[in-house]
Design a protein around this motif. Structure first.
Motif, PDB file in Angstrom:
ATOM      1  N   CYS A 109       0.844  -1.191   0.000  1.00 41.94           N
ATOM      2  CA  CYS A 109       0.000   0.000   0.000  1.00 41.94           C
ATOM      3  C   CYS A 109       0.880   1.241   0.000  1.00 41.94           C
ATOM      4  O   CYS A 109       1.745   1.383   0.858  1.00 41.94           O
ATOM      5  CB  CYS A 109      -0.901  -0.009   1.238  1.00 41.94           C
ATOM      6  N   ILE A 114      -2.241   5.198   2.461  1.00 43.26           N
ATOM      7  CA  ILE A 114      -2.251   5.019   3.918  1.00 43.26           C
ATOM      8  C   ILE A 114      -2.642   6.323   4.601  1.00 43.26           C
ATOM      9  O   ILE A 114      -3.419   6.333   5.561  1.00 43.26           O
ATOM     10  CB  ILE A 114      -0.874   4.547   4.410  1.00 43.26           C
ATOM     11  N   GLN A 118      -5.689   6.986   7.111  1.00 45.98           N
ATOM     12  CA  GLN A 118      -5.536   7.522   8.459  1.00 45.98           C
ATOM     13  C   GLN A 118      -6.440   8.723   8.699  1.00 45.98           C
ATOM     14  O   GLN A 118      -6.922   8.952   9.805  1.00 45.98           O
ATOM     15  CB  GLN A 118      -4.070   7.871   8.742  1.00 45.98           C
ATOM     16  N   GLN A 121      -9.657   7.209   9.644  1.00 39.50           N
ATOM     17  CA  GLN A 121      -9.602   6.672  11.000  1.00 39.50           C
ATOM     18  C   GLN A 121      -9.741   7.797  12.022  1.00 39.50           C
ATOM     19  O   GLN A 121     -10.440   7.666  13.021  1.00 39.50           O
ATOM     20  CB  GLN A 121      -8.279   5.909  11.228  1.00 39.50           C
ATOM     21  N   PHE A 124     -13.300   9.081  12.461  1.00 40.72           N
ATOM     22  CA  PHE A 124     -14.112   8.239  13.340  1.00 40.72           C
ATOM     23  C   PHE A 124     -13.793   8.547  14.800  1.00 40.72           C
ATOM     24  O   PHE A 124     -14.682   8.722  15.626  1.00 40.72           O
ATOM     25  CB  PHE A 124     -13.878   6.756  13.056  1.00 40.72           C
ATOM     26  N   LEU A 125     -12.507   8.601  15.122  1.00 35.86           N
ATOM     27  CA  LEU A 125     -12.114   8.839  16.514  1.00 35.86           C
ATOM     28  C   LEU A 125     -12.582  10.209  17.010  1.00 35.86           C
ATOM     29  O   LEU A 125     -12.925  10.374  18.176  1.00 35.86           O
ATOM     30  CB  LEU A 125     -10.589   8.734  16.653  1.00 35.86           C
ATOM     31  N   GLU A 126     -12.611  11.187  16.118  1.00 35.04           N
ATOM     32  CA  GLU A 126     -13.002  12.551  16.496  1.00 35.04           C
ATOM     33  C   GLU A 126     -14.462  12.607  16.932  1.00 35.04           C
ATOM     34  O   GLU A 126     -14.792  13.220  17.946  1.00 35.04           O
ATOM     35  CB  GLU A 126     -12.838  13.494  15.300  1.00 35.04           C
ATOM     36  N   PRO A 317      -4.596  -3.153   4.117  1.00 37.62           N
ATOM     37  CA  PRO A 317      -5.291  -4.358   4.593  1.00 37.62           C
ATOM     38  C   PRO A 317      -6.493  -3.965   5.435  1.00 37.62           C
ATOM     39  O   PRO A 317      -6.338  -3.187   6.356  1.00 37.62           O
ATOM     40  CB  PRO A 317      -4.228  -5.068   5.436  1.00 37.62           C
ATOM     41  N   SER A 318      -7.665  -4.546   5.233  1.00 36.09           N
ATOM     42  CA  SER A 318      -7.886  -5.382   4.083  1.00 36.09           C
ATOM     43  C   SER A 318      -9.241  -5.066   3.468  1.00 36.09           C
ATOM     44  O   SER A 318     -10.118  -4.541   4.146  1.00 36.09           O
ATOM     45  CB  SER A 318      -7.860  -6.855   4.500  1.00 36.09           C
ATOM     46  N   ARG A 355     -16.360  -1.404  14.078  1.00 36.38           N
ATOM     47  CA  ARG A 355     -15.003  -1.800  13.709  1.00 36.38           C
ATOM     48  C   ARG A 355     -14.411  -0.716  12.841  1.00 36.38           C
ATOM     49  O   ARG A 355     -15.068   0.265  12.546  1.00 36.38           O
ATOM     50  CB  ARG A 355     -14.990  -3.144  13.008  1.00 36.38           C
ATOM     51  N   ASP A 356     -13.175  -0.897  12.407  1.00 36.24           N
ATOM     52  CA  ASP A 356     -12.497   0.074  11.563  1.00 36.24           C
ATOM     53  C   ASP A 356     -12.777  -0.278  10.107  1.00 36.24           C
ATOM     54  O   ASP A 356     -12.256  -1.258   9.601  1.00 36.24           O
ATOM     55  CB  ASP A 356     -10.994   0.020  11.861  1.00 36.24           C
TER      56      ASP A 356
ATOM     57  N   HIS B  37      -7.788  14.400  20.385  1.00 40.49           N
ATOM     58  CA  HIS B  37      -8.323  14.199  19.038  1.00 40.49           C
ATOM     59  C   HIS B  37      -9.848  14.220  19.024  1.00 40.49           C
ATOM     60  O   HIS B  37     -10.448  14.259  17.949  1.00 40.49           O
ATOM     61  CB  HIS B  37      -7.816  12.874  18.448  1.00 40.49           C
ATOM     62  N   HIS B  38     -10.468  14.165  20.208  1.00 42.68           N
ATOM     63  CA  HIS B  38     -11.927  14.267  20.236  1.00 42.68           C
ATOM     64  C   HIS B  38     -12.335  15.639  19.714  1.00 42.68           C
ATOM     65  O   HIS B  38     -11.708  16.648  20.037  1.00 42.68           O
ATOM     66  CB  HIS B  38     -12.452  14.078  21.669  1.00 42.68           C
ATOM     67  N   LYS B  39     -13.381  15.678  18.939  1.00 42.39           N
ATOM     68  CA  LYS B  39     -13.810  16.931  18.323  1.00 42.39           C
ATOM     69  C   LYS B  39     -14.176  17.932  19.401  1.00 42.39           C
ATOM     70  O   LYS B  39     -15.001  17.645  20.280  1.00 42.39           O
ATOM     71  CB  LYS B  39     -15.016  16.662  17.418  1.00 42.39           C
ATOM     72  N   ARG B  44     -19.519  15.204  24.391  1.00 39.59           N
ATOM     73  CA  ARG B  44     -19.469  13.797  23.970  1.00 39.59           C
ATOM     74  C   ARG B  44     -19.884  12.923  25.139  1.00 39.59           C
ATOM     75  O   ARG B  44     -19.046  12.399  25.881  1.00 39.59           O
ATOM     76  CB  ARG B  44     -18.043  13.491  23.527  1.00 39.59           C
ATOM     77  N   PRO B 261     -11.001   0.744  17.789  1.00 39.47           N
ATOM     78  CA  PRO B 261     -11.982  -0.121  17.137  1.00 39.47           C
ATOM     79  C   PRO B 261     -11.277  -1.141  16.261  1.00 39.47           C
ATOM     80  O   PRO B 261     -10.425  -0.752  15.469  1.00 39.47           O
ATOM     81  CB  PRO B 261     -12.831   0.851  16.305  1.00 39.47           C
ATOM     82  N   SER B 262     -11.587  -2.422  16.295  1.00 39.62           N
ATOM     83  CA  SER B 262     -12.441  -2.929  17.348  1.00 39.62           C
ATOM     84  C   SER B 262     -11.870  -4.247  17.857  1.00 39.62           C
ATOM     85  O   SER B 262     -11.105  -4.914  17.161  1.00 39.62           O
ATOM     86  CB  SER B 262     -13.855  -3.184  16.798  1.00 39.62           C
ATOM     87  N   THR B 299      -6.125 -12.255   5.537  1.00 43.06           N
ATOM     88  CA  THR B 299      -5.336 -11.037   5.667  1.00 43.06           C
ATOM     89  C   THR B 299      -6.238  -9.884   6.081  1.00 43.06           C
ATOM     90  O   THR B 299      -7.261  -9.625   5.456  1.00 43.06           O
ATOM     91  CB  THR B 299      -4.663 -10.680   4.325  1.00 43.06           C
TER      92      THR B 299
END
Lengths: 499, 452
Positions: A109, A114, A118, A121, A124-126, A317-318, A355-356, B37-39, B44, B261-262, B299
């Protein structure tokens, strides 16, 4: 080149010096090659910068760069004026000491993809709720649409995104299991698959088909193989056997490109044969296909077709797609059931719990990366195929062995016979030799053990599956060549690796 | 878990075995940094849905992801199996399981449910269970679990007994009594009950269930196997799987255990029956036991499953470790819940001792939450207009019984599920309080949100 022969015990390694030529992958008509001298410890990512002329468009002849205007040949200014794609920096995270000639197993990749991943990713975390409610579904749809175009499917509903071909196989085979339970299929009805089907798929067939009462027939394909005809004939025999004694062939599992040993299979012809013979369901396991050979799902005509995008299409992946010719009729379900159950496989697969999902969202970015190359995906495929065949022929010439299949049956991978003197006499030997090459020579390449037929004299029992992807250089294959030659000259045999 | 990990490891070992200074626990400012990193600007207060992950764990995860990208073959052959085993071993200690072979790591509780229910499905198909044999679930089971039952049990010819639990609820005794009655009713026609699925902490509405007692009732009533869906449990309540006594127990680690996650643990008590479980995604590891099957399903990115050691280190930076965090969260969420209920003239949906790190807070009746649709659109409205993230639950009134009333005399039909995790501050809940007060002031009613 000096070749040191120490007494070879497991774990003891020779040192090699690298050749002085580094060949730059050529992606357009104007070649640039660079000569550098290297040592093993030099970090390639820092010191090399291979410049390749890039092109926004997929046309072969017109090099029209928006920023720079005119089209010139052999121009020193080309490199400055045109957008430069630094392959090395895109793959700078690859271990620089390793001759990485196994793209087939885990893929690769580029950094830019990548980074895109990121960013997802992080989003989502924010604020995960906002991401889930407002962004996830449209992003998955965007990826599915890109895939639909790529594989020439009719409708985006036919495309589901799953983790990998292993998951796709479980989905299809679970569906077959239900057909046995619901008495649509009868106990003893057959499933036909290649002897060289992927290990996980074979187990999945055992877990869902055999366990549900189906009978499995393996197609005995020869290897080495000389032509498509051999495969077609073997498949025909298996279908005949499958139908014998009043049984019905309910499922055919056909690889588009087998894994080990790797060969491009004439799927179009085999699917046609299956239709003629009334096979109920045809599933093509094309894990390696997308990005290494042409994929046109309508032309191939299977009921189900799956391919990984993290192997040869530069996704992280993946991610894989599962194409379903008749989604409304097929009634496939994802085995991990969420609240989306019953809304169609594509929707079910787009939410299987927290999940991610980020790897599934960067297909557009991966295609952007591909389209920075002249000829796009087509260009990359042809380049990889050409190079891997060239490298394979170089290796068999040096070692006095043979290829496992003719070049036209190779994709971006090739099976290269290893010198018989290495004494590869079992699957375990092949695995140990692979580890030895990794540990002592820093060459990463999978080895296949081929059981010799009775009466064969000095048979080639070991084949290396070499891959070529755009980050590879001739140096990688020279190192492999020299490692094997070194082992041969020192009279190494796999017996030395036994405990 | 509350003790400081002692030094003694090889100094060349991985970074996370350094001895922390006894005198310096993590500070509030460091905590905010970990969750930077939380908005910003968002209150929240929904840690329960998607969890949270500190910056240092994310950084550790990236290191694992990089290792795979650098040399995936080496990672696959030489590192992955060891690291997964390392995580499983720590989890075994965390939940007081007997043997590491009882601990599998899967993506999430949804996947664990599919594993257990597929096993039930096979039993029907292969004649070990008979048509009409039943599976028991709670009325408020998570929607994915309900669908999984439909997909694997109903489809295979099994029947489903649904046990209604009271809400609002006042005591464990209410739950125990209702469960006993519901189970007996369901078995009344002589059906064999093959599996009971019991939440440890229900999702919506959220309440701690007395699982130990319910598992005991199941055994008394001849239920063959019990599966506890404890998606929220690890990191918010104490978990001792032997004490609870279920056959299968699943908890997510990305909700309350600071994992990315997760990742979830699926505990399967050693017995002849548990060896029959399989991961639905079949790989070459098929037949080597669920834990090994789950450790390789093709994978993919397994990095979130490799971080349990780093998470344990993170938790040990807090005073009292995981127990300290749990208690602090619980006390804070109850305090905030009571503050909100007082401000709005409403009440909590359960007594404090039945709240984990979440609490159900009644919403004023005049907001007019009269359907699931109202609840989800009110949630969107709070997100879009007030930057408050909190899930809303619609609680229909029980026929003939009414329900809880607010100070204005109206029936409370809407509850907010507030969460408290280490990154929350009182401002988050004040923001929510003020948002609802604003809605009240404006004469808001869910009807105003229009049809979807």
């Amino acid at each position: 080149m000096d070749q040191e022969c120490n007494s070879l015990q497991a774990g003891q390694c020779n040192t090699l010096s690298l050749p002085s030529d580094v060949f730059c992958p050529r992606l357009h008509t104007h070649t640039r090659s660079l000569s550098l001298s290297l040592s093993l410890s030099l970090s390639l990512s820092l010191s090399l910068s291979l410049s390749v002329k890039v092109n926004n468009m997929a046309s072969n002849n017109v090099h029209h760069d928006e920023e720079n205007g005119t089209d010139t040949e052999n121009s020193h200014n080309d490199r400055q004026k045109c957008k430069v794609l630094d392959i090395r920096s895109e793959f700078c995270h690859h271990d620089p000491d390793v001759a990485r000639i196994n793209n087939g197993s885990f893929g690769c990749c580029p950094s830019s993809v990548i980074e895109a991943q990121q960013r997802y990713q992080l989003r989502f975390l924010e604020q995960p709720d906002d991401f889930y409610f407002n962004h996830l579904k449209p992003s998955i749809l965007r990826s599915r649409q890109a895939i639909k175009t790529l594989i020439k499917a009719d409708h985006v509903d036919e495309i589901s995104i799953v983790d990998n071909a292993t998951t796709a196989a479980a989905i299809v085979l679970q569906h077959v299991k239900w057909s046995f339970f619901d008495s649509k299929f009868n106990p003893g009805d057959t499933a036909v698959m290649l002897h060289y089907a992927y290990g996980a798929v074979k187990k999945s067939v055992e877990a869902y088909v055999t366990r549900a009462g189906g009978h499995v027939i393996e197609v005995n394909m020869p290897f080495p193989v000389a032509s498509n005809d051999e495969i077609i004939a073997a498949f025909r025999n298996a279908l005949e056997l499958g139908k014998s004694n009043n049984r019905k062939v309910r499922l055919a599992v056909i690889d588009h490109i087998t894994s080990m040993p790797t060969v491009v299979i004439p799927v179009k012809e085999l699917v046609k044969m299956c239709r003629e013979q009334g096979v109920d369901r045809i599933f093509v396991d094309a894990a390696h296909a997308i990005g290494s050979i042409e994929v046109d799902v309508k032309e191939i005509g299977a009921d189900f077709y799956t391919s990984n995008l993290h192997k040869w299409l530069f996704c992280p992946p993946s991610i894989a797609f599962l194409h379903c010719r008749n989604p409304e009729v097929s009634n496939l379900h994802h085995p991990v059931v969420s609240h989306e159950y019953g809304n169609g496989l594509a929707i079910e697969s787009s939410w299987i719990g927290t999940r991610d999902y980020s790897a599934q969202l960067v297909v557009p970015e991966a295609l952007d990366f591909v389209n920075r190359f002249e000829g796009g995906l087509d260009g990359i495929r042809k380049w990889n195929h050409q190079k891997v065949v060239e490298m394979a022929e170089m290796l068999v010439k040096t070692w006095g062995t043979n290829l496992g299949s003719p070049p036209e049956m190779c994709s971006s991978m090739a099976m290269v016979g290893l010198p018989p003197s290495l004494g590869i006499a079992s699957h375990s030997d092949a695995l140990k030799l692979r580890s030895h090459l990794r540990d002592c020579f820093k060459v990463e390449v999978p080895i296949y053990y081929r059981q010799p037929k009775d009466g064969e004299v000095n048979p080639v029992t070991g084949y290396a599956r070499i891959s070529h992807q755009i980050y590879n250089t001739i140096d990688d294959y020279n190192r492999f060549r020299d490692a094997i030659s070194n082992l041969v000259n020192c009279r190494f045999t796999c017996k030395l690796l036994h405990n | 878990m509350g003790e400081i990990r002692s030094h003694g490891e090889d100094p060349e070992d991985d970074n996370h075995h350094k001895k922390p200074k006894l005198s310096s626990f993590i500070t509030q400012s460091q905590i905010q940094q970990e969750f930077a990193h939380h908005k910003s600007g968002v209150a929240r207060i929904n840690n329960g849905s998607f969890g949270s992950c500190p910056g240092s764990i994310i950084a550790a995860q990236k290191r694992w992801q990089l290792k795979f990208l650098q040399q995936p073959d080496d990672f696959f052959f030489n590192q992955l199996p060891t690291q997964i085993l390392r995580s499983r071993t720590l989890i075994k200690d965390l939940i007081n399981a007997d043997d590491v072979s009882e601990v599998s790591i899967v993506d999430n509780a949804t996947t664990a449910a599919a594993i257990v229910l597929q096993h039930v499905g096979w039993a029907f198909a292969e004649g070990r269970f008979h048509k009409g044999d039943a599976v028991v679930m709670l009325h408020c089971a998570f929607q994915a679990v309900k669908k999984s039952i439909e997909a694997y049990v109903t489809r295979a010819g099994g029947s489903v007994i649904v046990v209604q639990l009271p809400f609002p609820v006042h005591s464990n005794e209410e739950i125990i009594s209702e469960f006993r009655k519901g189970l007996a009713r369901g078995k009344a026609n002589g059906r064999k009950v093959r599996l009971a699925i019991i939440d440890h902490i229900t999702s919506m509405p959220s309440v701690i269930i007395p699982v130990r007692e319910l598992v005991a009732i199941c055994r008394e009533e001849g239920v063959s196997q019990v599966f506890v869906d404890a998606a929220h449990a690890v990191g918010s309540v104490s978990v001792d799987v032997k004490d609870i006594g279920a056959d299968f127990y699943v908890s997510n680690l990305h909700k309350w255990f600071f994992s990315p996650p997760s990742v979830a643990l699926l505990y399967c008590r050693k017995s002849s029956l548990s060896s029959e479980l399989h991961h639905p995604v079949v790989s070459h590891e098929y037949g080597n036991g669920l834990a090994i099957e789950s450790a390789w399903i093709g994978t993919r990115d397994y990095s979130s499953q490799l971080l349990v050691p780093e998470v344990v280190d993170f938790i040990n930076r807090f005073k009292g470790g995981i127990e300290g965090i749990r208690n602090k969260n619980h006390n804070a969420v109850v305090e905030m819940g009571e503050m909100l209920a007082k401000a709005w003239g409403t009440s909590l949906g359960s007594p404090p001792e039945m709240c984990p790190s979440m609490a159900m807070v009644g919403l004023p009746s005049c907001l007019g939450v009269l359907s699931d649709n109202d609840a989800s659109r009110l949630r969107d409205h709070l997100r879009d207009q007030f930057s408050v993230e909190v899930p809303i639950h619609y609680q229909p009134l029980k026929d003939g019984e009414g329900g809880a009333r607010d100070e204005g005399g109206g029936f409370i039909t809407g509850y907010a599920r507030i969460s408290h995790q280490v990154y929350n501050t009182i401002d988050d809940y004040i923001k929510f309080r003020d948002a609802v007060n604003q809605l009240l002031h404006d004469g808001f009613d869910c009807k105003m949100l229009g049809r979807e």
